[in-house]
Motif scaffolding. Structure first.
Motif, PDB file in Angstrom:
ATOM      1  N   ASN A 241       0.857  -1.190   0.000  1.00 31.05           N
ATOM      2  CA  ASN A 241       0.000   0.000   0.000  1.00 31.05           C
ATOM      3  C   ASN A 241       0.886   1.230   0.000  1.00 31.05           C
ATOM      4  O   ASN A 241       1.587   1.511   0.974  1.00 31.05           O
ATOM      5  N   ASP A 242       0.869   1.955  -1.098  1.00 27.94           N
ATOM      6  CA  ASP A 242       1.661   3.174  -1.242  1.00 27.94           C
ATOM      7  C   ASP A 242       0.786   4.354  -0.832  1.00 27.94           C
ATOM      8  O   ASP A 242       0.173   5.012  -1.673  1.00 27.94           O
ATOM      9  N   TRP A 243       0.724   4.625   0.481  1.00 28.99           N
ATOM     10  CA  TRP A 243      -0.079   5.733   0.989  1.00 28.99           C
ATOM     11  C   TRP A 243       0.321   7.022   0.278  1.00 28.99           C
ATOM     12  O   TRP A 243       1.508   7.268   0.052  1.00 28.99           O
ATOM     13  N   SER A 244      -0.649   7.854  -0.040  1.00 30.73           N
ATOM     14  CA  SER A 244      -0.383   9.039  -0.866  1.00 30.73           C
ATOM     15  C   SER A 244      -1.148  10.242  -0.345  1.00 30.73           C
ATOM     16  O   SER A 244      -2.366  10.171  -0.143  1.00 30.73           O
ATOM     17  N   ALA A 245      -0.425  11.341  -0.129  1.00 30.87           N
ATOM     18  CA  ALA A 245      -1.052  12.611   0.243  1.00 30.87           C
ATOM     19  C   ALA A 245      -1.282  13.397  -1.040  1.00 30.87           C
ATOM     20  O   ALA A 245      -0.375  14.064  -1.550  1.00 30.87           O
ATOM     21  N   ARG A 246      -2.485  13.298  -1.572  1.00 30.94           N
ATOM     22  CA  ARG A 246      -2.744  13.836  -2.914  1.00 30.94           C
ATOM     23  C   ARG A 246      -2.596  15.348  -2.985  1.00 30.94           C
ATOM     24  O   ARG A 246      -2.203  15.891  -4.039  1.00 30.94           O
ATOM     25  N   ASP A 247      -2.914  16.061  -1.904  1.00 30.71           N
ATOM     26  CA  ASP A 247      -2.802  17.517  -1.951  1.00 30.71           C
ATOM     27  C   ASP A 247      -1.338  17.954  -1.915  1.00 30.71           C
ATOM     28  O   ASP A 247      -0.934  18.861  -2.645  1.00 30.71           O
ATOM     29  N   ILE A 248      -0.527  17.305  -1.083  1.00 30.07           N
ATOM     30  CA  ILE A 248       0.910  17.601  -1.074  1.00 30.07           C
ATOM     31  C   ILE A 248       1.525  17.219  -2.419  1.00 30.07           C
ATOM     32  O   ILE A 248       2.324  17.972  -2.994  1.00 30.07           O
ATOM     33  N   GLN A 249       1.134  16.069  -2.936  1.00 31.17           N
ATOM     34  CA  GLN A 249       1.657  15.590  -4.215  1.00 31.17           C
ATOM     35  C   GLN A 249       1.318  16.545  -5.355  1.00 31.17           C
ATOM     36  O   GLN A 249       2.165  16.856  -6.205  1.00 31.17           O
ATOM     37  N   ALA A 250       0.081  17.030  -5.389  1.00 30.61           N
ATOM     38  CA  ALA A 250      -0.357  17.874  -6.507  1.00 30.61           C
ATOM     39  C   ALA A 250       0.425  19.189  -6.567  1.00 30.61           C
ATOM     40  O   ALA A 250       0.705  19.710  -7.654  1.00 30.61           O
ATOM     41  N   TRP A 251       0.799  19.719  -5.402  1.00 26.98           N
ATOM     42  CA  TRP A 251       1.495  21.006  -5.370  1.00 26.98           C
ATOM     43  C   TRP A 251       2.977  20.851  -5.680  1.00 26.98           C
ATOM     44  O   TRP A 251       3.599  21.735  -6.271  1.00 26.98           O
ATOM     45  N   GLU A 252       3.570  19.708  -5.327  1.00 23.02           N
ATOM     46  CA  GLU A 252       5.011  19.558  -5.449  1.00 23.02           C
ATOM     47  C   GLU A 252       5.485  18.865  -6.725  1.00 23.02           C
ATOM     48  O   GLU A 252       6.641  18.997  -7.100  1.00 23.02           O
ATOM     49  N   TYR A 253       4.602  18.089  -7.391  1.00 21.81           N
ATOM     50  CA  TYR A 253       5.124  17.123  -8.353  1.00 21.81           C
ATOM     51  C   TYR A 253       5.505  17.717  -9.708  1.00 21.81           C
ATOM     52  O   TYR A 253       6.174  17.051 -10.502  1.00 21.81           O
ATOM     53  N   VAL A 254       5.117  18.941 -10.003  1.00 22.94           N
ATOM     54  CA  VAL A 254       5.557  19.587 -11.245  1.00 22.94           C
ATOM     55  C   VAL A 254       6.823  20.390 -10.935  1.00 22.94           C
ATOM     56  O   VAL A 254       6.814  21.222 -10.025  1.00 22.94           O
ATOM     57  N   PRO A 255       7.950  20.182 -11.607  1.00 23.92           N
ATOM     58  CA  PRO A 255       8.116  19.344 -12.788  1.00 23.92           C
ATOM     59  C   PRO A 255       8.811  18.003 -12.537  1.00 23.92           C
ATOM     60  O   PRO A 255       9.070  17.273 -13.480  1.00 23.92           O
ATOM     61  N   LEU A 256       9.161  17.660 -11.293  1.00 21.43           N
ATOM     62  CA  LEU A 256      10.021  16.492 -11.084  1.00 21.43           C
ATOM     63  C   LEU A 256       9.296  15.245 -10.583  1.00 21.43           C
ATOM     64  O   LEU A 256       9.913  14.199 -10.476  1.00 21.43           O
ATOM     65  N   GLY A 257       8.029  15.312 -10.227  1.00 20.28           N
ATOM     66  CA  GLY A 257       7.320  14.101  -9.849  1.00 20.28           C
ATOM     67  C   GLY A 257       7.148  13.930  -8.355  1.00 20.28           C
ATOM     68  O   GLY A 257       7.468  14.818  -7.560  1.00 20.28           O
ATOM     69  N   PRO A 258       6.647  12.762  -7.925  1.00 17.83           N
ATOM     70  CA  PRO A 258       6.307  12.523  -6.509  1.00 17.83           C
ATOM     71  C   PRO A 258       7.521  12.663  -5.595  1.00 17.83           C
ATOM     72  O   PRO A 258       8.636  12.270  -5.929  1.00 17.83           O
ATOM     73  N   PHE A 259       7.262  13.206  -4.387  1.00 15.35           N
ATOM     74  CA  PHE A 259       8.316  13.376  -3.397  1.00 15.35           C
ATOM     75  C   PHE A 259       7.696  13.205  -2.004  1.00 15.35           C
ATOM     76  O   PHE A 259       7.388  12.093  -1.597  1.00 15.35           O
ATOM     77  N   LEU A 260       7.429  14.304  -1.295  1.00 15.93           N
ATOM     78  CA  LEU A 260       6.943  14.200   0.078  1.00 15.93           C
ATOM     79  C   LEU A 260       5.511  13.668   0.163  1.00 15.93           C
ATOM     80  O   LEU A 260       5.106  13.143   1.203  1.00 15.93           O
ATOM     81  N   GLY A 261       4.755  13.790  -0.906  1.00 12.59           N
ATOM     82  CA  GLY A 261       3.401  13.253  -0.925  1.00 12.59           C
ATOM     83  C   GLY A 261       3.365  11.737  -0.918  1.00 12.59           C
ATOM     84  O   GLY A 261       2.305  11.137  -0.732  1.00 12.59           O
ATOM     85  N   LYS A 262       4.523  11.110  -1.127  1.00  9.51           N
ATOM     86  CA  LYS A 262       4.617   9.651  -1.156  1.00  9.51           C
ATOM     87  C   LYS A 262       5.576   9.087  -0.101  1.00  9.51           C
ATOM     88  O   LYS A 262       5.400   7.959   0.353  1.00  9.51           O
ATOM     89  N   SER A 263       6.601   9.841   0.267  1.00  5.68           N
ATOM     90  CA  SER A 263       7.724   9.263   0.995  1.00  5.68           C
ATOM     91  C   SER A 263       7.502   9.100   2.489  1.00  5.68           C
ATOM     92  O   SER A 263       8.374   8.592   3.189  1.00  5.68           O
TER      93      SER A 263
END
Length: 397
Positions: free
Chosen positions: A216-238
């Motif tokens: 189960n790869d828990w995901s914080a979608r709001d953190i992910q959406a703000w950070e992932y452009v342009p390099l992709g998932p980071f704190l929203g996944k880690s």
């Protein structure tokens, strides 16, 4: 005996020992068998040394021939009436042992291998554009995750905090994630170290694929959406990913191997070969004891062999205990979507639970459990070890 956990299954895990240490175990029915204890009693010194560790890594490092030999020894002793007493002396009820993270994770990569999931996510975030990005059917897309935050099933998950910016927020804000999600995935444990600058082909992948575990790869979608452009998932996944305590050997899943869906356009040469296969795994996702999804792994577009080949094609090395995951498993139907993002269509279609409450994303106290079965040799089904976690409130500091 529980047929889901019969002699054709025999997953590997790690459990406490009476002396305060830990050793490799397997599961048979509702019992665990201590493999170092059993090997010592059977005068199998090699296996006693191999299994007398607090992780599977020493065993994984021995390679496919040892994996096969150990499984053959274990099945033979369990079928031998003359050695029943040896088995009994090494056996404990599952309810009496504590299971640990079975592998010291070396590196962790997460893929995005479900066409249905990628299409759903693309449709949610790019409603006026193409659902799939132009590269999606040419290569298995993935990102490099954080191995140190992979935790064993049953570990509580603390709600992450971070930056987020909603569409109506004039500036980013800091605080707990309000769009905490799950991703029902299948993980693959890798063995057989390689040197930097070399690569593993799809036909060689089978020599490196040790086993399978739910993930189960828990995901914080709001953190992910703000950070992932342009390099992709980071704190929203880690912040956390949860792995089952049981690793099902690839040899146990021979009857689950199936052909892949048609890949069109045909992939480049390095992604083609005789080692390609899909897996007929049927997942089930429960939210607070309510089944909310039944994702079928058999619809996954990319093979585990293709994911491993792509992971190494640039010369990236493998290490014993590497983990790569499939990405969210989703099917064609609404009740086969493997994330709350898809199930609630980003909050526009909340799920209604039997107690009358609704969920678009996870609330504190929610428990998510993922289980799965696969075809067993000779018919019937066999189980994969479940993965479960409960959401705890964010910490103030």
């Amino acid at each position: 005996m529980n047929n889901l956990w019969g002699i054709e299954n025999l997953p590997y895990g790690v459990a406490d020992t009476p002396d305060g240490g830990a050793q490799v175990v397997t599961r048979l029915g509702d019992d665990v068998i201590e493999l170092a204890t059993l090997a010592n009693s059977d005068n199998m010194r090699k296996w006693a040394r191999t299994f007398g560790h607090s992780s599977l890594n020493p065993f994984i490092s021995q390679g496919r021939s040892s994996w096969s030999a150990a499984r053959a020894w274990l099945q033979a002793i369990l079928r031998d009436d003359k050695r029943k007493e040896l088995v009994a002396a090494a056996t404990k009820p599952l309810s009496e042992v504590t299971l640990h993270l079975p592998v010291q994770i070396a590196d962790y990569v997460d893929f995005y291998a479900s066409e249905q999931h990628a299409t759903n996510v693309g449709s949610i975030f790019r409603p006026d554009g193409a659902a799939l990005t132009p590269n999606w059917k040419h290569l298995p897309i993935g990102y490099h995750g954080r191995a140190g935050t992979v935790v064993v099933s049953g570990t509580d998950i603390v709600r992450p905090v971070g930056q987020r910016k909603g569409k109506d927020d004039p500036e980013p804000v800091f605080g707990p994630s309000v769009r905490l999600d799950i991703e029902a995935e299948v993980g693959f444990i890798v063995g057989g170290e390689t040197e930097v600058g070399t690569r593993v082909s799809v036909d060689e992948a089978g020599d490196h694929l040790f086993g399978v575990a739910l993930f189960n790869d828990w995901s914080a979608r709001d953190i992910q959406a703000w950070e992932y452009v342009p390099l992709g998932p980071f704190l929203g996944k880690s912040f956390a990913s949860t792995l089952s305590p049981w690793i099902t050997p690839m040899e146990a899943l021979e009857s689950a191997k199936i052909a892949l869906p048609t890949q069109d356009p045909q992939p480049l040469d390095y992604l083609r070969g005789d080692g390609l296969f899909g897996l007929d795994l049927q997942l089930e996702v429960r939210l607070n004891d309510t089944v909310v999804s039944t994702p079928p792994y058999k619809t996954m577009y990319w093979s585990p062999a293709q994911m491993l080949a792509h992971l190494t094609v640039n010369g990236a090395s493998l290490r014993d205990g590497d983990l790569f995951a499939s990405g969210t498993v989703s099917g064609d139907e609404r009740d086969q979507r493997g994330s709350l993002l898809e199930l609630s269509w980003s909050g526009k279609e909340p799920l209604e639970l039997p107690d009358g409450t609704k969920r678009s994303f996870l609330e504190d106290g929610d428990t998510v459990t993922i289980t799965a079965t696969a075809p067993a040799p000779g018919g019937g089904r066999m189980a994969l070890g479940e993965v479960t976690g409960t959401i705890q409130p964010a910490r103030e500091s």
